[in-house]
Design a protein around this motif. Sequence first.
Motif, PDB file in Angstrom:
ATOM      1  N   TYR A   1       0.857  -1.197   0.000  1.00 37.96           N
ATOM      2  CA  TYR A   1       0.000   0.000   0.000  1.00 37.96           C
ATOM      3  C   TYR A   1       0.889   1.243   0.000  1.00 37.96           C
ATOM      4  N   PRO A   2       0.383   2.351  -0.543  1.00 34.27           N
ATOM      5  CA  PRO A   2       1.186   3.588  -0.557  1.00 34.27           C
ATOM      6  C   PRO A   2       1.474   4.064   0.866  1.00 34.27           C
ATOM      7  N   ILE A   3       2.649   4.608   1.077  1.00 33.37           N
ATOM      8  CA  ILE A   3       2.990   5.185   2.374  1.00 33.37           C
ATOM      9  C   ILE A   3       2.612   6.654   2.352  1.00 33.37           C
ATOM     10  N   MET A   4       1.904   7.102   3.379  1.00 26.21           N
ATOM     11  CA  MET A   4       1.402   8.481   3.444  1.00 26.21           C
ATOM     12  C   MET A   4       2.337   9.371   4.254  1.00 26.21           C
ATOM     13  N   THR A   5       2.893   8.824   5.317  1.00 22.46           N
ATOM     14  CA  THR A   5       3.813   9.576   6.175  1.00 22.46           C
ATOM     15  C   THR A   5       5.006   8.687   6.469  1.00 22.46           C
ATOM     16  N   ASP A   6       6.197   9.183   6.234  1.00 17.95           N
ATOM     17  CA  ASP A   6       7.407   8.381   6.412  1.00 17.95           C
ATOM     18  C   ASP A   6       8.434   9.184   7.191  1.00 17.95           C
ATOM     19  N   GLN A   7       9.397   8.471   7.762  1.00 16.05           N
ATOM     20  CA  GLN A   7      10.529   9.096   8.456  1.00 16.05           C
ATOM     21  C   GLN A   7      11.809   8.481   7.884  1.00 16.05           C
ATOM     22  N   PRO A   8      12.191   8.892   6.670  1.00 16.05           N
ATOM     23  CA  PRO A   8      13.305   8.223   5.984  1.00 16.05           C
ATOM     24  C   PRO A   8      14.649   8.346   6.692  1.00 16.05           C
ATOM     25  N   ASP A   9      14.816   9.360   7.558  1.00 15.31           N
ATOM     26  CA  ASP A   9      16.117   9.571   8.192  1.00 15.31           C
ATOM     27  C   ASP A   9      16.129   9.227   9.679  1.00 15.31           C
ATOM     28  N   ILE A  10      15.060   8.628  10.180  1.00 11.11           N
ATOM     29  CA  ILE A  10      14.961   8.428  11.630  1.00 11.11           C
ATOM     30  C   ILE A  10      16.010   7.435  12.135  1.00 11.11           C
ATOM     31  N   CYS A  11      16.471   6.543  11.258  1.00 15.64           N
ATOM     32  CA  CYS A  11      17.507   5.571  11.649  1.00 15.64           C
ATOM     33  C   CYS A  11      18.839   5.873  10.974  1.00 15.64           C
ATOM     34  N   LYS A  12      19.060   7.161  10.667  1.00 15.75           N
ATOM     35  CA  LYS A  12      20.315   7.545  10.022  1.00 15.75           C
ATOM     36  C   LYS A  12      21.499   7.047  10.848  1.00 15.75           C
ATOM     37  N   GLU A  13      21.369   7.172  12.170  1.00 18.88           N
ATOM     38  CA  GLU A  13      22.302   6.523  13.093  1.00 18.88           C
ATOM     39  C   GLU A  13      21.612   5.253  13.572  1.00 18.88           C
ATOM     40  N   PRO A  14      22.047   4.074  13.121  1.00 18.36           N
ATOM     41  CA  PRO A  14      21.333   2.831  13.455  1.00 18.36           C
ATOM     42  C   PRO A  14      21.155   2.665  14.959  1.00 18.36           C
TER      43      PRO A  14
ATOM     44  N   ARG B   1      22.545   3.404  25.542  1.00 17.23           N
ATOM     45  CA  ARG B   1      22.128   2.758  24.296  1.00 17.23           C
ATOM     46  C   ARG B   1      21.167   3.674  23.539  1.00 17.23           C
ATOM     47  N   THR B   2      21.304   3.689  22.193  1.00 16.54           N
ATOM     48  CA  THR B   2      20.442   4.530  21.367  1.00 16.54           C
ATOM     49  C   THR B   2      19.093   3.854  21.158  1.00 16.54           C
ATOM     50  N   VAL B   3      18.019   4.592  21.456  1.00  8.56           N
ATOM     51  CA  VAL B   3      16.650   4.085  21.309  1.00  8.56           C
ATOM     52  C   VAL B   3      15.887   5.005  20.361  1.00  8.56           C
ATOM     53  N   VAL B   4      15.208   4.394  19.395  1.00 12.35           N
ATOM     54  CA  VAL B   4      14.348   5.131  18.456  1.00 12.35           C
ATOM     55  C   VAL B   4      12.925   4.607  18.599  1.00 12.35           C
ATOM     56  N   THR B   5      11.954   5.519  18.642  1.00 10.98           N
ATOM     57  CA  THR B   5      10.549   5.144  18.780  1.00 10.98           C
ATOM     58  C   THR B   5       9.763   5.601  17.563  1.00 10.98           C
ATOM     59  N   ILE B   6       8.930   4.693  17.023  1.00  8.37           N
ATOM     60  CA  ILE B   6       8.028   5.043  15.918  1.00  8.37           C
ATOM     61  C   ILE B   6       6.644   4.487  16.218  1.00  8.37           C
TER      62      ILE B   6
ATOM     63  N   CYS C   1      15.461   1.049   8.249  1.00  3.54           N
ATOM     64  CA  CYS C   1      16.101   0.858   9.550  1.00  3.54           C
ATOM     65  C   CYS C   1      16.725  -0.527   9.674  1.00  3.54           C
ATOM     66  N   SER C   2      17.354  -0.976   8.596  1.00  2.00           N
ATOM     67  CA  SER C   2      17.919  -2.328   8.590  1.00  2.00           C
ATOM     68  C   SER C   2      19.081  -2.493   9.561  1.00  2.00           C
ATOM     69  N   GLY C   3      19.642  -1.373  10.015  1.00  4.14           N
ATOM     70  CA  GLY C   3      20.767  -1.437  10.944  1.00  4.14           C
ATOM     71  C   GLY C   3      20.355  -1.567  12.402  1.00  4.14           C
ATOM     72  N   ALA C   4      19.049  -1.548  12.689  1.00  2.00           N
ATOM     73  CA  ALA C   4      18.593  -1.688  14.080  1.00  2.00           C
ATOM     74  C   ALA C   4      19.037  -3.035  14.634  1.00  2.00           C
ATOM     75  N   ARG C   5      19.648  -3.025  15.795  1.00  2.00           N
ATOM     76  CA  ARG C   5      20.160  -4.272  16.384  1.00  2.00           C
ATOM     77  C   ARG C   5      19.008  -5.129  16.913  1.00  2.00           C
ATOM     78  N   PHE C   6      18.052  -4.468  17.599  1.00  2.00           N
ATOM     79  CA  PHE C   6      16.906  -5.181  18.154  1.00  2.00           C
ATOM     80  C   PHE C   6      15.642  -4.364  17.931  1.00  2.00           C
TER      81      PHE C   6
ATOM     82  N   ALA D   1      14.920  -9.400   9.314  1.00  2.00           N
ATOM     83  CA  ALA D   1      15.238  -9.578   7.892  1.00  2.00           C
ATOM     84  C   ALA D   1      14.733 -10.916   7.380  1.00  2.00           C
ATOM     85  N   ARG D   2      14.886 -11.966   8.197  1.00  2.00           N
ATOM     86  CA  ARG D   2      14.417 -13.284   7.788  1.00  2.00           C
ATOM     87  C   ARG D   2      12.896 -13.341   7.731  1.00  2.00           C
ATOM     88  N   LEU D   3      12.229 -12.692   8.678  1.00  2.00           N
ATOM     89  CA  LEU D   3      10.764 -12.638   8.666  1.00  2.00           C
ATOM     90  C   LEU D   3      10.264 -11.914   7.417  1.00  2.00           C
ATOM     91  N   HIS D   4      10.955 -10.848   7.041  1.00  2.00           N
ATOM     92  CA  HIS D   4      10.565 -10.107   5.843  1.00  2.00           C
ATOM     93  C   HIS D   4      10.623 -11.001   4.609  1.00  2.00           C
TER      94      HIS D   4
END
Length: 395
Positions: free
Chosen positions: A125-138, A171-176, A232-237, A314-317
């Motif tokens: 489906y089309p994405i309406m709102t995105d955060q392309p840079d939110i994981c710039k630092e994984p 530790r770096t934490v990102v929330t979406i 955000c493929s660089g996210a560890r967990f 990645a494997r689930l995807h």
Amino acid sequence: MIDKKFKVVVSVAMVNLFLFIIISRSISQDKGEHHKVHVPSKPFWTKLAPSSSYWNRQQQILDFHNNHIFMTNHSHTDFPEWLNDTSLTSYPCQPNLRVTTQVKDYNSLPGRFKDFLLYMHCRSYPIMTDQPDICKEPPFLLLAVKSLVPHFDRRQAIRQSWGRAGVIANRTVVTIFLLGNATAGDHHPDLSSMLRFENAHHKDIIQWDFRDSFFNLTVKEVLFLEWIQARCSGARFIFKGDDDVFVNTFRILDFLKGLSGSKASDLFVGDVITNAGPHRDKRVKYFIPESMYIGMYPPYAGGGGYLYSGDVAARLHNVSRHVALYPIDDVYTGMCLRKLGLAPEKHKGFRTFNIEEKYRSNPCAYKSLMLVHPRTPQEMIQIWAWLSGPNLTCQ
């Protein structure tokens, strides 16, 4: 004396002769068997018959088309007509009207089932709102929260408590927040301008243009798995959960810090449910008719929240493309894990069915837990204040 010795010698000779005859016969039979042609009494491949349940049948089709041995040695003209179903994918998404005749009791099913079946083949489906840079630092930990457009108070409580983004415990934490579209057809008020304002201020909302309903949480799941790989493929967990849970982020980070390399790579933990099957009672929220699914469910972690590694994401995807969409998202994730040969691990720190009432107002009851469900926005803020306080001492 000589007579006795003679008898013993004769007896031994007879036994040796008997053994020689048996061994000789066995060798000659083996030689004969070696040249004998064995004709199987029945075909090695049994004829594939379509399941009477729609989901099972769609999965049969996917399994068949993903079997490289069959696809290499057969042409599509060899397949039975039901295996050549071309309605498995569609973009842009269009309703599959054929399903109205393929599901025997379609007309008598509740509306949520009809809607799911019509659009079950749609995965993009089309994405309406995105955060392309939110994981710039994984990030070390990505907190992904399933939410609905009207749930502003829940999102704000999470931002002020367990979902605080930034550096926590070094530790770096990102929330979406993961949203679909609150359609007018579901009688939602138009909150689009408020959502735009909220996102402009917090920049943490991911929204796709699909109907945000209970049965479409699986759509949200596959879209999120795709988003992780793109953004955000660089996210560890990754922690993924609902917007009505309390999460002890401190405890999760402490737990992750102690994992070995192999354990961390295959991590998938939560409140695991085993030996479960579909509810057949129409009054139950999780009711599934036999015309849609037959069989038991694989082990799965309750959808209130679970924790897994970036490797598993990645494997689930990848494997999700080979599993037909199912209307209950946590069961669907369990199906994908089974396809990968992984099993979710039960952890007593995940309490998706709450804790005893007598402990709910005790701050120390939450210190060793990772997740408690359900909690109101006010309770989230209160519990977080308890755990963050410098004077909290627990036995």
